[in-house]
Design an enzyme around this catalytic site. Sequence first.
Site, PDB file in Angstrom:
ATOM      1  N   LYS A  34      16.772   4.162   1.696  1.00  0.00           N
ATOM      2  CA  LYS A  34      17.508   3.997   2.961  1.00  0.00           C
ATOM      3  C   LYS A  34      18.735   3.138   2.662  1.00  0.00           C
ATOM      4  CE  LYS A  34      14.789   3.114   6.725  1.00  0.00           C
ATOM      5  NZ  LYS A  34      14.103   2.192   7.682  1.00  0.00           N
ATOM      6  N   ARG A  78      -0.378   6.449   7.558  1.00  0.00           N
ATOM      7  CA  ARG A  78      -0.224   6.592   6.102  1.00  0.00           C
ATOM      8  C   ARG A  78      -0.764   7.927   5.615  1.00  0.00           C
ATOM      9  NH1 ARG A  78       1.102   1.528   3.993  1.00  0.00           N
ATOM     10  NH2 ARG A  78       0.166  -0.274   5.040  1.00  0.00           N
ATOM     11  N   ASP A  86      14.818  -0.436   1.414  1.00  0.00           N
ATOM     12  CA  ASP A  86      15.596  -0.609   2.645  1.00  0.00           C
ATOM     13  C   ASP A  86      16.620  -1.728   2.435  1.00  0.00           C
ATOM     14  OD1 ASP A  86      16.475  -0.712   5.269  1.00  0.00           O
ATOM     15  OD2 ASP A  86      14.648  -1.617   6.065  1.00  0.00           O
ATOM     16  N   LYS A  92       0.817  -1.204   0.000  1.00  0.00           N
ATOM     17  CA  LYS A  92       0.000   0.000   0.000  1.00  0.00           C
ATOM     18  C   LYS A  92       0.854   1.259   0.000  1.00  0.00           C
ATOM     19  CE  LYS A  92      -3.374  -2.168   3.093  1.00  0.00           C
ATOM     20  NZ  LYS A  92      -3.895  -2.142   4.492  1.00  0.00           N
ATOM     21  N   GLY A  93       2.122   1.114   0.410  1.00  0.00           N
ATOM     22  CA  GLY A  93       2.953   2.272   0.733  1.00  0.00           C
ATOM     23  C   GLY A  93       3.129   3.314  -0.358  1.00  0.00           C
ATOM     24  N   PHE A 140      13.288   4.567  11.387  1.00  0.00           N
ATOM     25  CA  PHE A 140      11.979   4.109  10.937  1.00  0.00           C
ATOM     26  C   PHE A 140      11.081   5.320  10.703  1.00  0.00           C
ATOM     27  CE2 PHE A 140       7.710   2.349  11.224  1.00  0.00           C
ATOM     28  CZ  PHE A 140       7.827   1.330  10.301  1.00  0.00           C
ATOM     29  N   GLU A 152       7.978   2.560  -5.794  1.00  0.00           N
ATOM     30  CA  GLU A 152       8.084   2.059  -4.420  1.00  0.00           C
ATOM     31  C   GLU A 152       8.047   3.225  -3.429  1.00  0.00           C
ATOM     32  OE1 GLU A 152       7.967  -0.171  -2.317  1.00  0.00           O
ATOM     33  OE2 GLU A 152       8.932  -2.039  -2.868  1.00  0.00           O
ATOM     34  N   ASP A 153       7.630   2.920  -2.213  1.00  0.00           N
ATOM     35  CA  ASP A 153       7.669   3.944  -1.169  1.00  0.00           C
ATOM     36  C   ASP A 153       9.090   4.115  -0.636  1.00  0.00           C
ATOM     37  OD1 ASP A 153       7.679   1.416   0.045  1.00  0.00           O
ATOM     38  OD2 ASP A 153       6.157   1.909   1.538  1.00  0.00           O
ATOM     39  N   ASP A 156       3.583   3.318   6.680  1.00  0.00           N
ATOM     40  CA  ASP A 156       2.823   3.032   7.897  1.00  0.00           C
ATOM     41  C   ASP A 156       3.667   2.465   9.024  1.00  0.00           C
ATOM     42  OD1 ASP A 156       3.249   0.438   6.579  1.00  0.00           O
ATOM     43  OD2 ASP A 156       1.900  -0.332   8.123  1.00  0.00           O
TER      44      ASP A 156
HETATM   45  P1  5GP Z   1      13.039  -3.931   1.840  1.00  0.00           P
HETATM   46  O1  5GP Z   1      12.517  -5.177   1.204  1.00  0.00           O
HETATM   47  O2  5GP Z   1      13.827  -3.055   0.916  1.00  0.00           O
HETATM   48  O3  5GP Z   1      13.768  -4.208   3.119  1.00  0.00           O
HETATM   49  O4  5GP Z   1      11.806  -3.146   2.362  1.00  0.00           O
HETATM   50  C1  5GP Z   1      10.995  -2.437   1.583  1.00  0.00           C
HETATM   51  C2  5GP Z   1       9.678  -2.245   2.308  1.00  0.00           C
HETATM   52  O5  5GP Z   1       9.842  -2.210   3.732  1.00  0.00           O
HETATM   53  C3  5GP Z   1       9.112  -0.920   1.938  1.00  0.00           C
HETATM   54  O6  5GP Z   1       8.317  -1.007   0.787  1.00  0.00           O
HETATM   55  C4  5GP Z   1       8.335  -0.555   3.178  1.00  0.00           C
HETATM   56  O7  5GP Z   1       7.039  -1.112   3.103  1.00  0.00           O
HETATM   57  C5  5GP Z   1       9.077  -1.191   4.310  1.00  0.00           C
HETATM   58  N1  5GP Z   1       9.965  -0.230   4.997  1.00  0.00           N
HETATM   59  C6  5GP Z   1      11.326  -0.177   4.986  1.00  0.00           C
HETATM   60  N2  5GP Z   1      11.786   0.826   5.743  1.00  0.00           N
HETATM   61  C7  5GP Z   1      10.694   1.445   6.260  1.00  0.00           C
HETATM   62  C8  5GP Z   1      10.504   2.570   7.126  1.00  0.00           C
HETATM   63  O8  5GP Z   1      11.424   3.253   7.590  1.00  0.00           O
HETATM   64  N3  5GP Z   1       9.213   2.884   7.420  1.00  0.00           N
HETATM   65  C9  5GP Z   1       8.142   2.189   6.930  1.00  0.00           C
HETATM   66  N4  5GP Z   1       6.934   2.591   7.306  1.00  0.00           N
HETATM   67  N5  5GP Z   1       8.284   1.124   6.124  1.00  0.00           N
HETATM   68  C10 5GP Z   1       9.538   0.768   5.778  1.00  0.00           C
HETATM   69 MG    MG Z   2       6.196  -1.328   0.967  1.00  0.00          MG
END
Ligand code: 5GP
Ligand code: MG
Length: 178
Positions: A130, A164, A102, A42-43, A151, A98-99, A158
Amino acid sequence: MNNDIEEILFDQQQIHEAAVRLGQRITEDYAGQKPLVLSVLKGAYLWTADLIREIDLYVDLEFIKISSYHGGVTSSNEIQLVTDVQSDVKDRDVLILEDIVDTGQSLQFLKDLLKDRGAHSVQVATFLDKKEGRKIEIDADYVGFDVRNEFVVGYGLDYADLYRNLPYVGILKKDIYS
Ligand code: 5GP
Ligand code: MG
């Protein structure tokens, strides 16, 4: 809600400027093409709404829903496909929205999926990046803002499905989740 935020990182005006900046670049880079914009729910829904209005091209808009967090503040290593994309991506130029990137695991999962299905090209426009969180060497092609290893919530992102609807992005106070 605002009282749960430690520090505001990017306000509405800054976010708008990022959408305009990336929208212009995407419009130039994809000139003559009809990309399939794939918004990751949803992000990324607010980012999608703002960014696509700055892209001056014919685009198709599709959604995909994956989950990696299961409600906490750190990524689980297991990515699940929750709702699949509704159209064929074969031979399409796919632009993933993408939102935040990470660890990079979600992005790797999506890129592999789209490549397996025969997408012609796959690029990524992420609202936030990030970079310190990376476990996989993968990069977005378009980045709204870099963020430090905290975070963050708001503007689509969210914590436990809340925050959100904050119009800005901020660092969530640690006592909210610890
Ligand atoms: P990854 O697979 O790159 O570790 O994570 C990506 C997803 O993790 C993002 O689409 C998001 O939903 C969530 N995410 C990663 N860091 C954060 C953060 O600081 N805050 C929030 N709310 N979601 C995050
Ligand atoms: Mg996400």
